[in-house]
Design a protein around this motif. Structure first.
Motif, mmCIF file in Angstrom:
data_model
loop_
_atom_site.group_PDB
_atom_site.id
_atom_site.type_symbol
_atom_site.label_atom_id
_atom_site.label_comp_id
_atom_site.label_asym_id
_atom_site.label_seq_id
_atom_site.Cartn_x
_atom_site.Cartn_y
_atom_site.Cartn_z
ATOM 1 N N SER A 165 -13.622 3.561 11.210
ATOM 2 C CA SER A 165 -12.936 2.790 12.249
ATOM 3 C C SER A 165 -13.906 1.998 13.113
ATOM 4 O O SER A 165 -13.532 0.983 13.692
ATOM 5 N N GLN A 166 -15.149 2.439 13.192
ATOM 6 C CA GLN A 166 -16.158 1.700 13.959
ATOM 7 C C GLN A 166 -16.726 0.529 13.160
ATOM 8 O O GLN A 166 -17.072 -0.493 13.728
ATOM 9 N N THR A 167 -16.849 0.686 11.853
ATOM 10 C CA THR A 167 -17.468 -0.363 11.043
ATOM 11 C C THR A 167 -16.467 -1.368 10.495
ATOM 12 O O THR A 167 -16.766 -2.551 10.415
ATOM 13 N N CYS A 168 -15.272 -0.914 10.103
ATOM 14 C CA CYS A 168 -14.279 -1.813 9.502
ATOM 15 C C CYS A 168 -12.873 -1.298 9.803
ATOM 16 O O CYS A 168 -12.202 -0.736 8.936
ATOM 17 N N PRO A 169 -12.394 -1.495 11.031
ATOM 18 C CA PRO A 169 -11.087 -0.941 11.396
ATOM 19 C C PRO A 169 -9.920 -1.557 10.628
ATOM 20 O O PRO A 169 -8.855 -0.952 10.532
ATOM 21 N N ALA A 170 -10.100 -2.731 10.034
ATOM 22 C CA ALA A 170 -9.006 -3.398 9.324
ATOM 23 C C ALA A 170 -8.518 -2.599 8.120
ATOM 24 O O ALA A 170 -7.337 -2.681 7.763
ATOM 25 N N VAL A 171 -9.391 -1.809 7.489
ATOM 26 C CA VAL A 171 -8.969 -1.066 6.303
ATOM 27 C C VAL A 171 -8.052 0.109 6.654
ATOM 28 O O VAL A 171 -7.357 0.625 5.789
ATOM 29 N N LEU A 172 -8.035 0.508 7.905
ATOM 30 C CA LEU A 172 -7.202 1.644 8.318
ATOM 31 C C LEU A 172 -5.822 1.220 8.805
ATOM 32 O O LEU A 172 -5.000 2.087 9.129
ATOM 33 N N ASP A 173 -5.569 -0.093 8.853
ATOM 34 C CA ASP A 173 -4.248 -0.572 9.264
ATOM 35 C C ASP A 173 -3.214 -0.181 8.211
ATOM 36 O O ASP A 173 -3.431 -0.360 7.013
ATOM 37 N N ARG A 174 -2.112 0.350 8.668
ATOM 38 C CA ARG A 174 -1.011 0.767 7.790
ATOM 39 C C ARG A 174 -1.498 1.682 6.674
ATOM 40 O O ARG A 174 -1.234 1.472 5.495
ATOM 41 N N LEU A 175 -2.251 2.698 7.077
ATOM 42 C CA LEU A 175 -2.781 3.674 6.134
ATOM 43 C C LEU A 175 -2.554 5.073 6.681
ATOM 44 O O LEU A 175 -2.760 5.328 7.867
ATOM 45 N N VAL A 176 -2.135 5.955 5.815
ATOM 46 C CA VAL A 176 -1.973 7.368 6.164
ATOM 47 C C VAL A 176 -2.944 8.159 5.295
ATOM 48 O O VAL A 176 -2.972 7.992 4.077
ATOM 49 N N VAL A 177 -3.756 8.987 5.934
ATOM 50 C CA VAL A 177 -4.703 9.841 5.216
ATOM 51 C C VAL A 177 -4.237 11.278 5.371
ATOM 52 O O VAL A 177 -3.989 11.740 6.482
ATOM 53 N N GLY A 178 -4.117 11.961 4.253
ATOM 54 C CA GLY A 178 -3.658 13.344 4.267
ATOM 55 C C GLY A 178 -4.621 14.259 3.537
ATOM 56 O O GLY A 178 -5.508 13.806 2.812
#
Length: 141
Positions: free
Chosen positions: A49-62
């Protein structure tokens, strides 16, 4: 009679640790394996999230302990599962704790393996290169 005597095979009686007020040190409880794994995943997500927050948009990690038996071939146990999102559902990445733990030799190795595996899955889902998601991938974690 001593309360520390092992009568009738019932085990030692009495305290096993000296109370704190008498100078004893009570160690902090170690996290369980599942707690350690969850912390490793969270640390990886924080780093991403610090280096490339765009990849975490609309993503669920389980996190799941093991994959379902029907979801893999007999000779290959997956480390993760990824599913593309659509307009109604976010993309999902599931990390399987036990297969990742088995492949890591040390706790620090598990932290590195979790991070690299998550970065690779995010790269495959989003199309972002690994270098963009994790610029310091070649450096020690």
């Amino acid at each position: 009679m001593s309360s520390r005597r092992d009568r009738h095979g019932r085990g030692i009686r009495g305290p096993l640790v000296v109370p704190r007020e008498l100078g004893g040190v009570v160690p902090a409880p170690r996290p369980s394996r599942s707690e350690f794994f969850a912390d490793a995943v969270q640390a990886s997500l924080d780093r991403i999230s610090q280096t490339c927050p765009a990849v975490l948009d609309r993503l669920v990690v389980g996190i799941e302990d093991v994959p379902e038996r029907q979801s893999f071939a007999a000779d290959h146990v997956p480390l993760t599962s990824a599913q593309d999102g659509d307009e109604h559902n976010p993309a999902r990445v599931v990390l399987f704790r036990r297969p990742l733990e088995v492949r890591a030799a040390t706790p620090q190795g598990l932290v590195i393996l979790v991070h690299r595996t998550l970065v690779e899955q995010l790269s495959a889902l989003t199309g972002f290169p690994v270098d963009v998601i994790d610029p310091g991938a070649d450096q020690d974690y």
